[in-house]
Scaffold this active site. Structure first.
Site, mmCIF file in Angstrom:
data_model
loop_
_atom_site.group_PDB
_atom_site.id
_atom_site.type_symbol
_atom_site.label_atom_id
_atom_site.label_comp_id
_atom_site.label_asym_id
_atom_site.label_seq_id
_atom_site.Cartn_x
_atom_site.Cartn_y
_atom_site.Cartn_z
ATOM 1 N N SER A 69 36.162 52.706 -47.141
ATOM 2 C CA SER A 69 36.093 53.897 -46.506
ATOM 3 C C SER A 69 34.696 53.950 -45.782
ATOM 4 O O SER A 69 34.419 54.699 -44.916
ATOM 5 C CB SER A 69 36.078 55.075 -47.350
ATOM 6 O OG SER A 69 35.007 54.992 -48.240
ATOM 7 N N HIS A 127 54.274 89.056 -20.577
ATOM 8 C CA HIS A 127 55.361 88.203 -20.258
ATOM 9 C C HIS A 127 55.335 87.383 -19.049
ATOM 10 O O HIS A 127 56.149 87.083 -18.686
ATOM 11 C CB HIS A 127 56.625 89.195 -20.091
ATOM 12 C CG HIS A 127 56.758 90.285 -21.068
ATOM 13 N ND1 HIS A 127 57.484 90.121 -22.410
ATOM 14 C CD2 HIS A 127 56.064 91.467 -21.259
ATOM 15 C CE1 HIS A 127 57.376 91.272 -23.209
ATOM 16 N NE2 HIS A 127 56.694 92.022 -22.497
ATOM 17 N N SER A 158 45.058 61.339 -8.733
ATOM 18 C CA SER A 158 46.021 60.751 -9.183
ATOM 19 C C SER A 158 46.051 59.158 -8.500
ATOM 20 O O SER A 158 45.504 59.063 -7.359
ATOM 21 C CB SER A 158 47.308 61.256 -8.541
ATOM 22 O OG SER A 158 48.560 60.423 -8.381
ATOM 23 N N LYS A 160 46.608 64.920 -4.887
ATOM 24 C CA LYS A 160 46.444 65.637 -6.150
ATOM 25 C C LYS A 160 44.924 65.592 -6.613
ATOM 26 O O LYS A 160 43.989 64.765 -6.359
ATOM 27 C CB LYS A 160 47.055 64.448 -7.388
ATOM 28 C CG LYS A 160 48.579 64.580 -7.051
ATOM 29 C CD LYS A 160 49.418 65.960 -7.328
ATOM 30 C CE LYS A 160 49.433 66.052 -8.978
ATOM 31 N NZ LYS A 160 50.003 66.986 -9.606
ATOM 32 N N TYR A 171 39.036 64.670 -59.791
ATOM 33 C CA TYR A 171 38.962 63.693 -58.676
ATOM 34 C C TYR A 171 40.095 62.977 -58.742
ATOM 35 O O TYR A 171 40.290 62.200 -59.611
ATOM 36 C CB TYR A 171 37.476 63.054 -58.709
ATOM 37 C CG TYR A 171 37.555 62.065 -57.516
ATOM 38 C CD1 TYR A 171 36.968 62.752 -56.247
ATOM 39 C CD2 TYR A 171 38.154 60.817 -57.574
ATOM 40 C CE1 TYR A 171 37.129 61.885 -55.041
ATOM 41 C CE2 TYR A 171 38.019 60.069 -56.394
ATOM 42 C CZ TYR A 171 37.479 60.440 -55.293
ATOM 43 O OH TYR A 171 37.573 59.635 -54.003
ATOM 44 N N LYS A 190 38.006 62.938 -44.964
ATOM 45 C CA LYS A 190 36.946 62.850 -43.939
ATOM 46 C C LYS A 190 37.537 62.504 -42.611
ATOM 47 O O LYS A 190 36.767 63.062 -41.571
ATOM 48 C CB LYS A 190 35.900 61.641 -44.252
ATOM 49 C CG LYS A 190 34.975 62.126 -45.322
ATOM 50 C CD LYS A 190 34.518 60.793 -46.096
ATOM 51 C CE LYS A 190 34.175 60.839 -47.453
ATOM 52 N NZ LYS A 190 35.472 61.189 -48.469
HETATM 53 N N1 ARG Z 1 34.712 57.165 -51.011
HETATM 54 C C1 ARG Z 1 35.274 57.955 -52.130
HETATM 55 C C2 ARG Z 1 35.359 59.498 -51.388
HETATM 56 O O1 ARG Z 1 35.326 59.685 -50.258
HETATM 57 C C3 ARG Z 1 33.811 58.288 -52.801
HETATM 58 C C4 ARG Z 1 34.213 58.761 -54.141
HETATM 59 C C5 ARG Z 1 34.702 57.662 -55.002
HETATM 60 N N2 ARG Z 1 34.854 57.894 -56.360
HETATM 61 C C6 ARG Z 1 35.790 57.108 -57.044
HETATM 62 N N3 ARG Z 1 35.745 57.505 -58.188
HETATM 63 N N4 ARG Z 1 36.357 55.911 -56.668
HETATM 64 O O2 ARG Z 1 36.405 60.056 -52.002
#
Ligand code: ARG
Length: 479
Positions: free
Chosen positions: A30, A163, A284, A290, A324, A332
């Site tokens: 990520s 309307h 355009s 345009k 979690y 994100k």
């Molecule tokens: N990249 C992870 C997230 O955004 C961070 C937390 C990862 N935690 C884990 N137990 N793998 O959620």
């Protein structure tokens, strides 16, 4: 920091004997997205180090050395000089590895009493707090652009519609201030979301809390949070604040989209109410004639994506058990994109409004179509004692007469006006029909200016009300 085995980088300690498959690593990584959290992550780590030192888990010198290393990393990140290593999965592991490079084995004590689960939840709350501040300033910027335009062109008269049909005359300033109201509510929703998100998950560990005597309240206070979260399971798995922000953003974008839609109509030559500046228009590639309102159209289009970000996030959450789950990493992209889209849309619409020109003549001419003073005329009859339903009927017949004669209500002749009063069996109507002053009274009541002036209530479009509302908005917003 991480042992390198023959099989590859050993991220996960002694339990793992094989390196990860590239396909698995690519899929779970990520860092391309969450590197945006870098400064928040470092700030959170610094507070955590202070907490560890206060709990006696680090000596003062160790704590200072760690904080110095983390501060140096903040500088490196801010300068854009940090080299992100995709092999290190995410922002947290990248920064911890970089700290190891800077301060050596001492860095291995940083993650004491902490999990990436409470860490990322903390980072994202810090990031969201900054995002709210940025969005709030951008909303205020658009509000100022609306009020400035209202001060400049607010007396322009246009046909208000329902309307999409001509309804009643309104002042352009009144129309603009309607958006200021929406934007103020949008600010309120963001402030409300900020209030709830401003708590510190640090100390929640992976899910169960931490085995060290960390002063969670002190760590929370250092980070500007109102206090620590109350339940560790909730703290690591709660993303309500992401949903709340995305909901506020989606609704805010819907408001911007409605304004954008009006700008596309008003700038169409058939309306000709406004002209967008060249700076905020596009041409355009094929049609030399345009001039297109593309920024407004794209705000409208991106509102669709903002709605998608909200529904996407809700769908990510709906099946997740505590605590979690890795699915939460999918919070994100929609949040980051939603915030960026909203901020950019606010900025571009402010630019459009700052550079727009208004054609008061075309607006006013449109107000002569559609018999939009009919309600004001009916109200005048009511003031002379005629029940509203009957007044509505009388004016309805006058509209039909005017339509047949191809004229406006204010140009109807005496005979037609008096005859209409006789279509209802009402003593007040009869009295009015016998009064020679009636035709002039009715023609005056049917003028656009009289119709405007008659809406003299709090929140109405009477010029004095609108002027006061513009002045109030200005004094609230400042220059
Ligand atoms: N990249 C992870 C997230 O955004 C961070 C937390 C990862 N935690 C884990 N137990 N793998 O959620």
């Amino acid at each position: 920091m991480y042992a390198v085995t023959e099989a590859g980088l050993d991220l996960w300690g002694g339990r793992f004997h094989e390196g990860s498959d590239e396909r698995g690593a690519d899929f779970t990584r990520s860092v391309e997205v969450d590197s945006a959290l870098a400064d928040d992550d470092l700030v959170g780590s610094i507070a955590h180090v202070h907490g560890l030192a206060a709990a006696g888990l680090l000596t003062a010198e160790e704590g200072n050395a760690m904080v110095a290393g983390l501060e140096a990393l903040r500088t490196e990140v801010a300068a854009g000089a940090f080299a992100w290593d995709p092999a290190l999965e995410d922002v947290h592991l990248n920064l911890e590895a970089a700290l190891t490079e800077r301060i050596g084995p001492l860095a291995a004590r940083l993650h004491t009493g902490r999990s990436r689960n409470d860490q990322v939840a903390t980072d994202l709350r810090l990031w969201s707090r900054r995002a709210v501040a940025e969005l709030d300033a951008a909303i205020l910027g658009l509000e100022r652009a609306l009020v400035t335009l209202a001060e400049r062109e607010g007396e322009a008269i246009l046909p208000g519609s329902t309307h999409i049909q001509p309804a009643q005359p309104i002042l352009f300033g009144h129309h603009l201030l309607a958006y200021v109201e929406m934007l103020e509510r949008d600010r309120g929703r963001l402030a409300d979301a900020r209030h709830r998100l401003n708590v510190s998950p640090l100390g929640s560990g992976a899910l169960a809390g931490t085995g060290y005597p960390l002063d969670r309240a002190a760590i929370a206070a250092e980070l500007g949070f109102d206090g620590p979260t109350a339940n560790s399971l909730d703290a690591v798995s709660d993303r309500d604040f992401v949903v709340e922000l995305l909901a506020a953003i989606a609704l805010g974008m819907v408001h911007l989209s409605r304004l954008a839609e009006e700008l596309t109509w008003w700038s169409n030559p058939r309306f000709g109410f406004v002209r967008l500046s060249d700076a905020f228009s596009t041409g355009s590639s094929m049609m030399p004639n345009k001039k297109n309102p593309d920024p407004a159209e794209l705000v409208r289009g991106r509102a669709g994506r903002a709605i998608g970000a909200l529904t996407g996030m809700l769908a990510v959450l709906k099946g997740l058990p505590l605590a979690y789950q890795r699915d939460l990493q999918e919070d994100k992209p929609p949040l980051f994109e939603g915030v960026a889209t909203y901020a950019a849309s606010l900025l571009v619409l402010a630019g459009v409004l700052e550079s727009i020109s208004v054609d008061r003549v075309r607006m006013r001419a449109a107000a002569d179509e559609g018999y939009i003073t009919a309600t004001a005329l009916a109200d005048a009859l009511v003031r002379r004692g005629i029940p509203f339903r009957l007044a509505h009927h009388v004016v309805g017949t006058l509209v039909a007469e005017a339509e047949a004669a191809g004229t406006g209500l204010e140009a109807l002749d005496d005979t037609t006006l008096m005859a209409a009063l006789r279509t209802v069996g009402d003593p007040a109507a009869a009295a009015l029909g016998a009064d020679p002053g009636t035709p002039d009274l009715l023609r005056a009541a049917a003028s656009v200016d009289a119709a405007l002036a008659s809406c003299d209530v709090v929140g109405g479009t009477a010029p004095s009300r609108v002027a006061a509302a513009i002045a109030a908005a200005r004094s609230r917003l400042g220059a």
